[in-house]
Design a protein around this motif. Structure first.
Motif, PDB file in Angstrom:
ATOM      1  N   GLU A 193      -9.482 105.633  49.604  1.00  0.00           N
ATOM      2  CA  GLU A 193      -9.001 105.698  48.230  1.00  0.00           C
ATOM      3  C   GLU A 193      -7.698 104.939  48.025  1.00  0.00           C
ATOM      4  O   GLU A 193      -7.513 104.252  47.018  1.00  0.00           O
ATOM      5  CB  GLU A 193      -8.817 107.155  47.807  1.00  0.00           C
ATOM      6  CG  GLU A 193     -10.125 107.883  47.595  1.00  0.00           C
ATOM      7  CD  GLU A 193      -9.898 109.305  47.135  1.00  0.00           C
ATOM      8  OE1 GLU A 193      -8.756 109.644  46.754  1.00  0.00           O
ATOM      9  OE2 GLU A 193     -10.863 110.086  47.159  1.00  0.00           O
ATOM     10  N   ALA A 194      -6.784 105.069  48.979  1.00  0.00           N
ATOM     11  CA  ALA A 194      -5.478 104.414  48.825  1.00  0.00           C
ATOM     12  C   ALA A 194      -5.642 102.910  48.684  1.00  0.00           C
ATOM     13  O   ALA A 194      -4.919 102.260  47.911  1.00  0.00           O
ATOM     14  CB  ALA A 194      -4.586 104.742  50.024  1.00  0.00           C
ATOM     15  N   LEU A 197      -7.210 102.130  45.140  1.00  0.00           N
ATOM     16  CA  LEU A 197      -6.284 102.325  44.023  1.00  0.00           C
ATOM     17  C   LEU A 197      -5.329 101.157  43.837  1.00  0.00           C
ATOM     18  O   LEU A 197      -4.725 101.006  42.776  1.00  0.00           O
ATOM     19  CB  LEU A 197      -5.502 103.631  44.204  1.00  0.00           C
ATOM     20  CG  LEU A 197      -6.314 104.900  43.888  1.00  0.00           C
ATOM     21  CD1 LEU A 197      -5.587 106.146  44.379  1.00  0.00           C
ATOM     22  CD2 LEU A 197      -6.581 105.002  42.392  1.00  0.00           C
ATOM     23  N   LYS A 210     -14.078 107.352  40.172  1.00  0.00           N
ATOM     24  CA  LYS A 210     -14.324 107.805  41.548  1.00  0.00           C
ATOM     25  C   LYS A 210     -15.659 108.531  41.646  1.00  0.00           C
ATOM     26  O   LYS A 210     -15.981 109.382  40.827  1.00  0.00           O
ATOM     27  CB  LYS A 210     -13.198 108.730  42.007  1.00  0.00           C
ATOM     28  CG  LYS A 210     -13.402 109.301  43.417  1.00  0.00           C
ATOM     29  CD  LYS A 210     -12.293 110.271  43.785  1.00  0.00           C
ATOM     30  CE  LYS A 210     -12.571 110.930  45.133  1.00  0.00           C
ATOM     31  NZ  LYS A 210     -11.510 111.906  45.497  1.00  0.00           N
ATOM     32  N   ASP A 219     -11.593 119.189  42.132  1.00  0.00           N
ATOM     33  CA  ASP A 219     -11.835 117.828  42.622  1.00  0.00           C
ATOM     34  C   ASP A 219     -11.543 116.796  41.542  1.00  0.00           C
ATOM     35  O   ASP A 219     -10.995 115.721  41.814  1.00  0.00           O
ATOM     36  CB  ASP A 219     -13.288 117.680  43.068  1.00  0.00           C
ATOM     37  CG  ASP A 219     -13.653 118.599  44.228  1.00  0.00           C
ATOM     38  OD1 ASP A 219     -12.773 118.905  45.033  1.00  0.00           O
ATOM     39  OD2 ASP A 219     -14.839 118.990  44.307  1.00  0.00           O
ATOM     40  N   PHE A 222      -7.744 116.476  40.936  1.00  0.00           N
ATOM     41  CA  PHE A 222      -7.140 115.762  42.062  1.00  0.00           C
ATOM     42  C   PHE A 222      -7.361 114.260  41.929  1.00  0.00           C
ATOM     43  O   PHE A 222      -6.447 113.457  42.140  1.00  0.00           O
ATOM     44  CB  PHE A 222      -7.728 116.272  43.377  1.00  0.00           C
ATOM     45  CG  PHE A 222      -7.156 115.627  44.602  1.00  0.00           C
ATOM     46  CD1 PHE A 222      -5.900 115.983  45.072  1.00  0.00           C
ATOM     47  CD2 PHE A 222      -7.863 114.641  45.292  1.00  0.00           C
ATOM     48  CE1 PHE A 222      -5.354 115.383  46.197  1.00  0.00           C
ATOM     49  CE2 PHE A 222      -7.333 114.032  46.416  1.00  0.00           C
ATOM     50  CZ  PHE A 222      -6.073 114.413  46.876  1.00  0.00           C
ATOM     51  N   ALA A 223      -8.584 113.859  41.558  1.00  0.00           N
ATOM     52  CA  ALA A 223      -8.897 112.431  41.399  1.00  0.00           C
ATOM     53  C   ALA A 223      -8.067 111.802  40.287  1.00  0.00           C
ATOM     54  O   ALA A 223      -7.544 110.691  40.431  1.00  0.00           O
ATOM     55  CB  ALA A 223     -10.387 112.251  41.116  1.00  0.00           C
ATOM     56  N   GLU A 225      -5.175 112.869  39.110  1.00  0.00           N
ATOM     57  CA  GLU A 225      -3.766 112.853  39.506  1.00  0.00           C
ATOM     58  C   GLU A 225      -3.468 111.719  40.483  1.00  0.00           C
ATOM     59  O   GLU A 225      -2.367 111.165  40.493  1.00  0.00           O
ATOM     60  CB  GLU A 225      -3.381 114.194  40.126  1.00  0.00           C
ATOM     61  CG  GLU A 225      -3.302 115.344  39.113  1.00  0.00           C
ATOM     62  CD  GLU A 225      -2.959 116.664  39.760  1.00  0.00           C
ATOM     63  OE1 GLU A 225      -3.069 116.760  41.016  1.00  0.00           O
ATOM     64  OE2 GLU A 225      -2.599 117.605  39.033  1.00  0.00           O
ATOM     65  N   LYS A 226      -4.463 111.355  41.301  1.00  0.00           N
ATOM     66  CA  LYS A 226      -4.285 110.268  42.264  1.00  0.00           C
ATOM     67  C   LYS A 226      -4.236 108.898  41.583  1.00  0.00           C
ATOM     68  O   LYS A 226      -3.720 107.939  42.145  1.00  0.00           O
ATOM     69  CB  LYS A 226      -5.423 110.286  43.288  1.00  0.00           C
ATOM     70  CG  LYS A 226      -5.281 111.326  44.367  1.00  0.00           C
ATOM     71  CD  LYS A 226      -4.151 110.973  45.322  1.00  0.00           C
ATOM     72  CE  LYS A 226      -4.078 111.938  46.480  1.00  0.00           C
ATOM     73  NZ  LYS A 226      -2.995 111.559  47.432  1.00  0.00           N
ATOM     74  N   GLY A 227      -4.803 108.813  40.364  1.00  0.00           N
ATOM     75  CA  GLY A 227      -4.757 107.542  39.641  1.00  0.00           C
ATOM     76  C   GLY A 227      -6.089 107.029  39.144  1.00  0.00           C
ATOM     77  O   GLY A 227      -6.146 105.984  38.482  1.00  0.00           O
TER      78      GLY A 227
END
Length: 341
Positions: A193-194, A197, A210, A219, A222-223, A225-227
């Motif tokens: 993921e990193a 992104l 995602k 879930d 969280f997705a 919030e990660k971007g």
């Protein structure tokens, strides 16, 4: 749950997409209910004739005026009408007492161009692609008709390719936790993921969705919030009461307790796909299978297994989110839980 620009682009209330799972698992009524709730319902065109797809689109349109998408298996290759079954497949057929022929028929499937004609005629606002990218002329025809295109990728390299060539409006990043077929179009490994992104740095206005390992509201949050701009969910929808998956399939999914019960396999369809470990998934073939030839080579086995409740010889696709599902909720209740917890 906050709505984002993706919702405006999709015409939905929530940034959630029901994955387009081919194989007759989703009915028109199911897809329409997803749309009516405010999510994006998806029609899978894989393995359907043009007439079957036409009927399915018309049926969904008769049940909802909300936006939905049509998914395409993009494959620009030509295939023979008949191919020889692998010896290992024939051996299983003989073991099950269903062997009738050394060969299998490959039906004629509509081209991507034919499907584009159909979705334009029906004014379908969104399409997504799996296994490939539309030819430039087909992409432009659909864009000129007002449509938007989502492309499934598994790696940053694939995403850069389609965006740099202006062949996608949105990207569906399918990670290694997703069930079913690996939906990208080259042999690249899944990126984490990193890495994916970082795409937002070079294409900040491209919506990144995602897919994989998402089954509940936690879930999704969280997705986001990660971007990621939104999510696509498959296994969770598969495990609702209204999905057309067999009870044997659903009970097998409920029995998934850890990742060791899942595996990647090419032996069922010829393409890498993730599902529950069983005899068919573990089948070792002397020659590397091809898609869609292997799909039709194993079709008789899978249909027999489904009708006789034999989970060891079915295609039990599943993502790792299955380990977090312990019941089979009604579709409405499941969608409510995704949005409101």
């Amino acid at each position: 749950m906050k709505t984002r620009f993706l919702c405006q682009q999709l015409g939905t209330q929530y940034p959630i997409i029901q994955a387009p799972m081919a194989g007759g698992i989703l009915s028109a009524d199911f897809i329409a209910k997803v749309c009516e709730f405010g999510l994006l319902g998806s029609i899978p065109s894989g393995y359907l004739t043009l007439a079957q797809l036409d009927t399915l689109i018309q049926s969904v349109k008769s049940k909802t005026d909300k936006p939905f998408q049509v998914n395409l298996f993009v494959d620009h290759c030509e295939y023979p009408d008949k191919v020889a079954k692998p010896a290992e497949v024939i051996e299983i057929e003989k073991h099950l007492g269903i062997f009738t022929s050394l060969d299998c028929q490959l039906p004629k499937h509509p081209s991507a161009s034919d499907i584009i004609d159909l979705v334009i005629a029906h004014q379908v606002p969104i399409i997504s692609t799996t296994f490939g990218v539309l030819r430039a002329k087909d992409y432009q025809r659909y864009k000129d008709a007002g449509g938007q295109v989502m492309v499934t990728v598994n790696s940053l390299d694939e995403a850069h390719k389609v965006l740099s060539e202006a062949n996608a409006d949105m990207i569906v990043y399918q990670n290694a936790l997703a069930g079913g077929h690996k939906g990208g179009f080259n042999d690249a490994e899944y990126d984490v993921e990193a890495v994916m992104l970082t795409l937002k740095r070079d294409y900040p206005y491209t919506q990144l969705i995602k897919s994989g390992g998402i089954v509940n509201q936690k879930d999704i949050v969280f997705a986001l919030e990660k971007g990621f701009d939104g999510v696509q969910i498959g296994t969770g929808f598969l495990m609702t009461q209204e999905s057309s998956a067999s009870q044997t399939y659903k009970q097998a999914l409920l029995g998934v307790c850890d990742d060791n019960q899942l595996m990647q396999t090419t032996s069922i369809t010829g393409r890498q796909a993730r599902g529950i470990v069983n005899e068919l998934a573990m089948l070792e073939l002397e020659r590397s299978p091809l898609f869609p030839q292997q799909h039709y080579a194993t079709k008789t086995i899978r249909e027999h297994a489904k009708s006789h409740d034999l989970p060891q010889y079915q295609s039990l696709w599943a993502g790792n989110g299955a380990v977090n599902i312990t019941s089979l909720p009604e579709l409405e209740d499941y969608m409510f839980s995704l949005v409101y917890g």
